[in-house]
Motif scaffolding. Sequence first.
Motif, PDB file in Angstrom:
ATOM      1  N   GLY A  53      24.386  64.068 -19.008  1.00 42.05           N
ATOM      2  CA  GLY A  53      24.738  62.730 -19.465  1.00 42.05           C
ATOM      3  C   GLY A  53      24.150  61.569 -19.021  1.00 42.05           C
ATOM      4  N   VAL A  54      23.523  61.390 -17.930  1.00 44.27           N
ATOM      5  CA  VAL A  54      22.297  60.725 -17.529  1.00 44.27           C
ATOM      6  C   VAL A  54      21.433  60.896 -18.040  1.00 44.27           C
ATOM      7  CG1 VAL A  54      21.977  60.253 -15.285  1.00 44.27           C
ATOM      8  CG2 VAL A  54      24.086  60.005 -15.164  1.00 44.27           C
ATOM      9  N   ILE A  55      21.176  61.866 -17.624  1.00 44.47           N
ATOM     10  CA  ILE A  55      19.480  62.115 -18.280  1.00 44.47           C
ATOM     11  C   ILE A  55      19.256  62.033 -20.386  1.00 44.47           C
ATOM     12  CG2 ILE A  55      17.861  64.416 -19.223  1.00 44.47           C
ATOM     13  CD1 ILE A  55      19.196  65.649 -16.834  1.00 44.47           C
ATOM     14  N   LEU A  56      20.238  61.824 -20.635  1.00 45.57           N
ATOM     15  CA  LEU A  56      20.287  61.370 -21.995  1.00 45.57           C
ATOM     16  C   LEU A  56      20.301  60.679 -22.038  1.00 45.57           C
ATOM     17  CD1 LEU A  56      23.143  63.711 -23.868  1.00 45.57           C
ATOM     18  CD2 LEU A  56      20.840  64.324 -24.562  1.00 45.57           C
ATOM     19  N   ILE A  57      21.451  59.122 -21.920  1.00 51.52           N
ATOM     20  CA  ILE A  57      20.973  57.972 -21.614  1.00 51.52           C
ATOM     21  C   ILE A  57      19.373  57.578 -20.970  1.00 51.52           C
ATOM     22  CG2 ILE A  57      21.472  56.005 -20.501  1.00 51.52           C
ATOM     23  CD1 ILE A  57      24.278  57.504 -20.368  1.00 51.52           C
ATOM     24  N   THR A  58      19.153  58.426 -19.857  1.00 48.59           N
ATOM     25  CA  THR A  58      17.781  57.561 -19.658  1.00 48.59           C
ATOM     26  C   THR A  58      16.505  58.013 -19.909  1.00 48.59           C
ATOM     27  OG1 THR A  58      17.664  58.966 -17.594  1.00 48.59           O
ATOM     28  CG2 THR A  58      19.467  57.096 -16.782  1.00 48.59           C
ATOM     29  N   GLN A  59      16.793  59.411 -20.841  1.00 53.05           N
ATOM     30  CA  GLN A  59      15.587  59.843 -21.144  1.00 53.05           C
ATOM     31  C   GLN A  59      14.458  59.702 -20.449  1.00 53.05           C
ATOM     32  OE1 GLN A  59      15.242  58.310 -25.337  1.00 53.05           O
ATOM     33  NE2 GLN A  59      17.489  57.360 -24.541  1.00 53.05           N
ATOM     34  N   PRO A  60      14.721  60.195 -19.549  1.00 55.58           N
ATOM     35  CA  PRO A  60      13.342  60.564 -18.698  1.00 55.58           C
ATOM     36  C   PRO A  60      11.876  61.162 -19.187  1.00 55.58           C
ATOM     37  CG  PRO A  60      14.312  62.340 -17.867  1.00 55.58           C
ATOM     38  CD  PRO A  60      15.934  60.739 -18.683  1.00 55.58           C
ATOM     39  N   PRO A  61      10.746  60.059 -19.262  1.00 62.10           N
ATOM     40  CA  PRO A  61       9.038  61.097 -19.979  1.00 62.10           C
ATOM     41  C   PRO A  61       8.944  61.766 -19.601  1.00 62.10           C
ATOM     42  CG  PRO A  61       9.368  58.523 -18.972  1.00 62.10           C
ATOM     43  CD  PRO A  61      10.572  58.759 -18.394  1.00 62.10           C
ATOM     44  N   LEU A  62       9.263  62.447 -18.640  1.00 59.36           N
ATOM     45  CA  LEU A  62       8.756  64.048 -18.353  1.00 59.36           C
ATOM     46  C   LEU A  62       9.510  64.488 -19.319  1.00 59.36           C
ATOM     47  CD1 LEU A  62       7.128  65.839 -16.901  1.00 59.36           C
ATOM     48  CD2 LEU A  62      10.237  66.545 -15.339  1.00 59.36           C
ATOM     49  N   LEU A  63      10.613  64.609 -19.822  1.00 56.54           N
ATOM     50  CA  LEU A  63      11.477  65.393 -20.747  1.00 56.54           C
ATOM     51  C   LEU A  63      11.506  65.100 -22.450  1.00 56.54           C
ATOM     52  CD1 LEU A  63      14.684  66.005 -19.018  1.00 56.54           C
ATOM     53  CD2 LEU A  63      12.613  67.306 -18.870  1.00 56.54           C
ATOM     54  N   PHE A  64      11.467  63.555 -22.458  1.00 55.02           N
ATOM     55  CA  PHE A  64      11.216  63.019 -23.693  1.00 55.02           C
ATOM     56  C   PHE A  64      10.114  62.792 -24.225  1.00 55.02           C
ATOM     57  CE2 PHE A  64      15.985  62.955 -22.256  1.00 55.02           C
ATOM     58  CZ  PHE A  64      16.570  63.168 -23.310  1.00 55.02           C
ATOM     59  N   GLY A  65       8.986  62.632 -23.183  1.00 52.08           N
ATOM     60  CA  GLY A  65       7.848  62.695 -23.741  1.00 52.08           C
ATOM     61  C   GLY A  65       7.308  61.325 -23.459  1.00 52.08           C
ATOM     62  N   GLY A  66       6.226  61.048 -23.425  1.00 50.46           N
ATOM     63  CA  GLY A  66       5.525  59.764 -22.042  1.00 50.46           C
ATOM     64  C   GLY A  66       5.811  58.699 -22.343  1.00 50.46           C
ATOM     65  N   GLU A  67       6.360  57.943 -23.996  1.00 57.03           N
ATOM     66  CA  GLU A  67       6.624  57.198 -23.836  1.00 57.03           C
ATOM     67  C   GLU A  67       8.168  56.823 -22.956  1.00 57.03           C
ATOM     68  OE1 GLU A  67       6.825  55.646 -28.101  1.00 57.03           O
ATOM     69  OE2 GLU A  67       4.483  56.465 -28.757  1.00 57.03           O
ATOM     70  N   LYS A  68       8.434  54.953 -22.891  1.00 55.49           N
ATOM     71  CA  LYS A  68       9.498  54.605 -22.459  1.00 55.49           C
ATOM     72  C   LYS A  68      10.612  54.279 -23.515  1.00 55.49           C
ATOM     73  CE  LYS A  68       7.031  52.394 -18.866  1.00 55.49           C
ATOM     74  NZ  LYS A  68       6.999  51.363 -18.506  1.00 55.49           N
ATOM     75  N   PRO A  69      11.415  54.792 -22.590  1.00 56.08           N
ATOM     76  CA  PRO A  69      12.276  54.864 -23.822  1.00 56.08           C
ATOM     77  C   PRO A  69      12.916  53.092 -24.883  1.00 56.08           C
ATOM     78  CG  PRO A  69      13.793  55.446 -22.265  1.00 56.08           C
ATOM     79  CD  PRO A  69      12.052  54.949 -21.814  1.00 56.08           C
ATOM     80  N   GLN A  70      13.161  52.826 -25.566  1.00 57.09           N
ATOM     81  CA  GLN A  70      12.573  51.723 -26.969  1.00 57.09           C
ATOM     82  C   GLN A  70      13.792  50.724 -25.966  1.00 57.09           C
ATOM     83  OE1 GLN A  70      13.987  51.727 -30.656  1.00 57.09           O
ATOM     84  NE2 GLN A  70      13.700  50.259 -31.420  1.00 57.09           N
ATOM     85  N   HIS A  71      14.721  50.389 -25.250  1.00 55.56           N
ATOM     86  CA  HIS A  71      15.769  49.253 -24.620  1.00 55.56           C
ATOM     87  C   HIS A  71      15.226  48.920 -23.858  1.00 55.56           C
ATOM     88  CE1 HIS A  71      18.115  48.895 -28.370  1.00 55.56           C
ATOM     89  NE2 HIS A  71      18.335  50.086 -27.887  1.00 55.56           N
ATOM     90  N   TYR A  72      14.087  49.528 -22.556  1.00 64.34           N
ATOM     91  CA  TYR A  72      13.920  48.967 -21.929  1.00 64.34           C
ATOM     92  C   TYR A  72      12.192  48.648 -21.317  1.00 64.34           C
ATOM     93  CZ  TYR A  72      17.289  53.300 -20.454  1.00 64.34           C
ATOM     94  OH  TYR A  72      18.466  53.997 -20.920  1.00 64.34           O
ATOM     95  N   SER A  73      12.151  47.706 -20.211  1.00 68.73           N
ATOM     96  CA  SER A  73      10.824  47.208 -19.935  1.00 68.73           C
ATOM     97  C   SER A  73      10.582  48.312 -19.190  1.00 68.73           C
ATOM     98  CB  SER A  73      11.686  45.659 -19.279  1.00 68.73           C
ATOM     99  OG  SER A  73      12.460  45.688 -18.321  1.00 68.73           O
ATOM    100  N   SER A  74      11.327  48.832 -18.068  1.00 67.97           N
ATOM    101  CA  SER A  74      11.093  49.971 -16.640  1.00 67.97           C
ATOM    102  C   SER A  74      12.060  50.378 -17.065  1.00 67.97           C
ATOM    103  CB  SER A  74       9.413  49.179 -16.537  1.00 67.97           C
ATOM    104  OG  SER A  74      10.800  48.772 -14.930  1.00 67.97           O
ATOM    105  N   LEU A  75      11.374  51.768 -16.308  1.00 66.77           N
ATOM    106  CA  LEU A  75      12.724  53.274 -15.989  1.00 66.77           C
ATOM    107  C   LEU A  75      13.248  52.533 -14.648  1.00 66.77           C
ATOM    108  CD1 LEU A  75      10.216  56.088 -16.340  1.00 66.77           C
ATOM    109  CD2 LEU A  75      12.253  55.401 -17.645  1.00 66.77           C
ATOM    110  N   PHE A  76      13.039  51.144 -13.849  1.00 62.64           N
ATOM    111  CA  PHE A  76      13.708  50.541 -12.588  1.00 62.64           C
ATOM    112  C   PHE A  76      15.001  50.468 -12.807  1.00 62.64           C
ATOM    113  CE2 PHE A  76      15.470  46.937 -10.374  1.00 62.64           C
ATOM    114  CZ  PHE A  76      14.412  47.443  -8.912  1.00 62.64           C
ATOM    115  N   GLY A  77      14.997  50.486 -13.966  1.00 61.91           N
ATOM    116  CA  GLY A  77      16.943  49.738 -14.332  1.00 61.91           C
ATOM    117  C   GLY A  77      17.380  51.486 -14.174  1.00 61.91           C
ATOM    118  N   ALA A  78      16.660  52.556 -14.670  1.00 64.81           N
ATOM    119  CA  ALA A  78      17.271  53.473 -14.212  1.00 64.81           C
ATOM    120  C   ALA A  78      17.330  54.311 -13.380  1.00 64.81           C
ATOM    121  CB  ALA A  78      16.921  54.562 -15.488  1.00 64.81           C
TER     122      ALA A  78
END
Length: 342
Positions: free
Chosen positions: A164-189
């Motif tokens: 569930g955490v992986i689906l929410i954070t959507q790490p670029p390694l698994l979901f492609g190179g782009e950051k998730p749409q809503h995040y300014s950075s992965l710092f929050g995740a």
Amino acid sequence: MPEHLELQQLVDISAGSGDETVPNLLENKRPLLKRCPYLGLLLATLSSLFFSLCSVIVKSLVHIDPLQLAMFRFIGVLLPTIPIVIYTEQPIFPKGKRLLLALRSFVGTVGLMLSFYAFRHMPLADASVIVFSVPVFVALFARVFLKEPCGMWNTISIILTLIGVILITQPPLLFGGEKPQHYSSLFGAVAAFSSTIFGANAYILLRVLKGLHFSVIMTNFGGYAILQTFFYSVAFGILCMPNCGTERFLVVCLALFSYLGQVLLTMSLQMEQAGPVAIARSADIVFAFFWQIMFYNEIPSRYSVLGAFLVLSSVMLVGLRKWALGLPEDSELRKKLGILAQ
């Protein structure tokens, strides 16, 4: 949420630890339980409402650093607790427990600060789901540090939560190179997941300290946390007073809502077993999704919804199992819960 981990001692008591040092806030109000048998669950749900509103305030006060907001929140923890520890004549710094109390305060403070940064940099619902998954990871750290058994159901809960955490954070390694749409950075995740690690360790330390009166733990936690967050604020040059008007009003509300949430949670644990209360506390996630859409007009992605469902299922599984194990051996309800009670 890490912001009410100090009440885990009361959860252990409610689950049958046998400690009788916690004052009963409902000694003369037992008839209420007969008229409203679900009052404990209602109070737990209301505590979720107040804690979720704290998250909204943290996300809304964009001109105040989360470190400072954490400091104001800890003031709301400390001030109401001081009269209790004085009235009960408890030693504030008990011998043999001082180092553990300081360590528990450090771990809990870092966990709360990280959760506040997660609320600031992530969609509210996503951050709440990850932070709320703390109880699931307690079993893992209890196995490592306390040598407690980690059975099949705990393992399933941990796996579902991680997915569930992986689906929410959507790490670029698994979901492609782009950051998730809503995040300014992965710092929050990263902050959100790190807060669950610190929060789970705070639970473990509270299990070690469960023989102490809750006011002693909360007084030490509040005092150490205020000093810690004040030092960080000065070191990073972010110490400042909130602006007059709305900002100061919301800061006061943050402290007040935190205190009300803790009191309601305490009362609910005195009325109801820990398992059902944990399930009722899952309303925190529902409230977070509602506030996110209502206040920020952010529609959760399908990955976030699926991840939230998995984490929520894990938390409810943990709560149901705790409830089942707390029932008498000959209980009909325990028999109906079947394999969960094994």
